[in-house]
Design an enzyme around this catalytic site. Sequence first.
Site, mmCIF file in Angstrom:
data_model
loop_
_atom_site.group_PDB
_atom_site.id
_atom_site.type_symbol
_atom_site.label_atom_id
_atom_site.label_comp_id
_atom_site.label_asym_id
_atom_site.label_seq_id
_atom_site.Cartn_x
_atom_site.Cartn_y
_atom_site.Cartn_z
ATOM 1 N N GLU A 199 3.794 -2.057 56.900
ATOM 2 C CA GLU A 199 3.120 -0.864 57.645
ATOM 3 C C GLU A 199 3.584 -0.201 58.830
ATOM 4 O O GLU A 199 3.309 0.814 59.039
ATOM 5 C CB GLU A 199 1.757 -1.481 57.619
ATOM 6 C CG GLU A 199 0.566 -0.296 58.370
ATOM 7 C CD GLU A 199 -0.831 -0.937 58.116
ATOM 8 O OE1 GLU A 199 -1.792 -0.102 58.263
ATOM 9 O OE2 GLU A 199 -1.024 -2.061 58.487
ATOM 10 N N SER B 258 -7.424 -4.131 64.533
ATOM 11 C CA SER B 258 -8.152 -3.864 65.867
ATOM 12 C C SER B 258 -7.388 -4.566 67.064
ATOM 13 O O SER B 258 -6.804 -5.330 66.943
ATOM 14 C CB SER B 258 -9.674 -4.384 65.977
ATOM 15 O OG SER B 258 -9.646 -5.610 65.992
ATOM 16 N N GLN C 226 -5.728 0.662 50.007
ATOM 17 C CA GLN C 226 -5.566 -0.707 50.367
ATOM 18 C C GLN C 226 -6.838 -1.541 50.499
ATOM 19 O O GLN C 226 -7.680 -1.011 50.998
ATOM 20 C CB GLN C 226 -4.493 -0.809 51.962
ATOM 21 C CG GLN C 226 -4.446 -2.206 52.328
ATOM 22 C CD GLN C 226 -4.074 -1.947 53.564
ATOM 23 O OE1 GLN C 226 -4.170 -1.239 54.352
ATOM 24 N NE2 GLN C 226 -2.921 -2.974 53.848
ATOM 25 N N GLY C 227 -7.131 -2.463 49.691
ATOM 26 C CA GLY C 227 -8.489 -3.359 49.971
ATOM 27 C C GLY C 227 -8.380 -4.395 50.570
ATOM 28 O O GLY C 227 -8.342 -5.589 49.979
ATOM 29 N N TYR C 228 -8.478 -4.274 51.977
ATOM 30 C CA TYR C 228 -8.419 -5.251 52.875
ATOM 31 C C TYR C 228 -9.873 -5.397 53.512
ATOM 32 O O TYR C 228 -10.384 -6.444 53.226
ATOM 33 C CB TYR C 228 -7.296 -5.149 54.010
ATOM 34 C CG TYR C 228 -5.742 -5.571 53.347
ATOM 35 C CD1 TYR C 228 -5.604 -5.616 52.282
ATOM 36 C CD2 TYR C 228 -4.984 -5.780 54.401
ATOM 37 C CE1 TYR C 228 -4.371 -6.020 51.743
ATOM 38 C CE2 TYR C 228 -3.688 -6.231 54.173
ATOM 39 C CZ TYR C 228 -3.337 -6.105 52.906
ATOM 40 O OH TYR C 228 -1.942 -6.418 52.424
ATOM 41 N N SER C 229 -10.153 -4.703 54.453
ATOM 42 C CA SER C 229 -11.450 -4.695 55.065
ATOM 43 C C SER C 229 -12.670 -4.752 54.443
ATOM 44 O O SER C 229 -12.694 -4.295 53.382
ATOM 45 C CB SER C 229 -11.341 -3.787 55.962
ATOM 46 O OG SER C 229 -10.374 -3.817 56.893
ATOM 47 N N GLU D 60 -8.561 -5.997 69.596
ATOM 48 C CA GLU D 60 -8.797 -7.426 69.729
ATOM 49 C C GLU D 60 -8.119 -8.379 68.968
ATOM 50 O O GLU D 60 -7.578 -9.476 69.639
ATOM 51 C CB GLU D 60 -10.384 -7.532 69.709
ATOM 52 C CG GLU D 60 -11.415 -6.742 70.741
ATOM 53 C CD GLU D 60 -11.307 -5.289 70.487
ATOM 54 O OE1 GLU D 60 -11.871 -4.554 71.200
ATOM 55 O OE2 GLU D 60 -10.823 -4.769 69.317
#
Length: 394
Positions: free
Chosen positions: A254, A373, A136-139, A375
């Site tokens: 997910e 996260s 998964q190429g998100y962050s 937050e």
Amino acid sequence: MGLTRSSEDAFPEERAFREEVRTWLADNLTGEFAALRGLGGSGREHEAYDERIGWNRHLATHGWTCLGWPTEYGGRGLSLLQQVVFHEEYARADAPARVNHLGEELLGPTLIALGSEAQKARFLPRIVDVTELWCQGYSEPEAGSDLSNVRTRARRDGEEWVIDGQKIWTSLAHHADWCFAVVRTEPGSRRHAGLSYLLVPLDQPGVEIRPIQQLTGTSEFNEVFFSGARTRADLVVGEPGDGWRVAMATLGFERGVSTIGQQVGFARELAVIVAEARANGSFDDPLIADRIARAKLGLEVLRTHALRTLSGDPGPGAGPVQKLLWARWHRDLGELAMGVRGAAGLTVGPPYDLDDAQTLYLFSRADTLYGGSDEVQRTILAERVLGLPKEPRP
């Protein structure tokens, strides 16, 4: 009807299926596969990786992958309850962690819901039979849990997209064949606009994968650099510029039914900690006993919330709440393991050879970060559920 009680007690009609799963696992986790029991999982993905691929392909041959997918796409079309039963029994059998989670649980359902027929025909069969693995190429370095800050860019060049940028904390990229990546395809766009969801082959010039060594000594996470990497123009899921909506759909999948099996694994970890506390006498410490009681109660809360979320319309905010619950619970479990162990848990090696409790403690520090996260989850709940004013943005 909600799934808030034990499925075995509340739904006697499913006992036959539960027995089928138990019997198959008992009959097949033998021979060359017997040694794989308990291997893999968070912080231990390196364990017997090639052998676990073999086990996953054995599962596929016998129809035990993609259980909830519609039959026309290679799945078994099983009910939600049957999927819960399978994941419970798989975890109880101490079967090895599967290697195809990102393809089976995330990309596959996304393609079924939003992909083109050509994309489904090309990719779904290879997810079912575990011959292509995904990451998964998100962050990104400047866009961790805030996906709208993505800076990796793709531009059209004839019948291809050309991709430049960097992804980070990419789980299992060093084992993956393909990456589903959110990239910015509209120059000058900001925030949620102008993003696209591309399917990118990793075995090509212009892709460099660098494993990140973690405190556990392993490298489940990776940096992925794209420098003129290419993918076909038709390998965008949805329309160009519609990547935010597609990415949010993936995040919804997910937190699906596989979390029930995750919680069975959590219960096993807790049982090991309780057994050690009784053996070394730390259970007699009122503070330790209280923490154990709170952990057991918290695990019941996790299960109840997950089953309610899965069995009907959970309402807004259920996903972020679930992520907050399990991530903090598991992090606290790692701290409890060290509390039970005492000073002995602070030493290792040489060589640097962590035991299971130490690995749990170190890796679970990441639970409150990956997958969104704490937050960011709280911000989502505050702004989108409670209607509080939005945080100032640069």
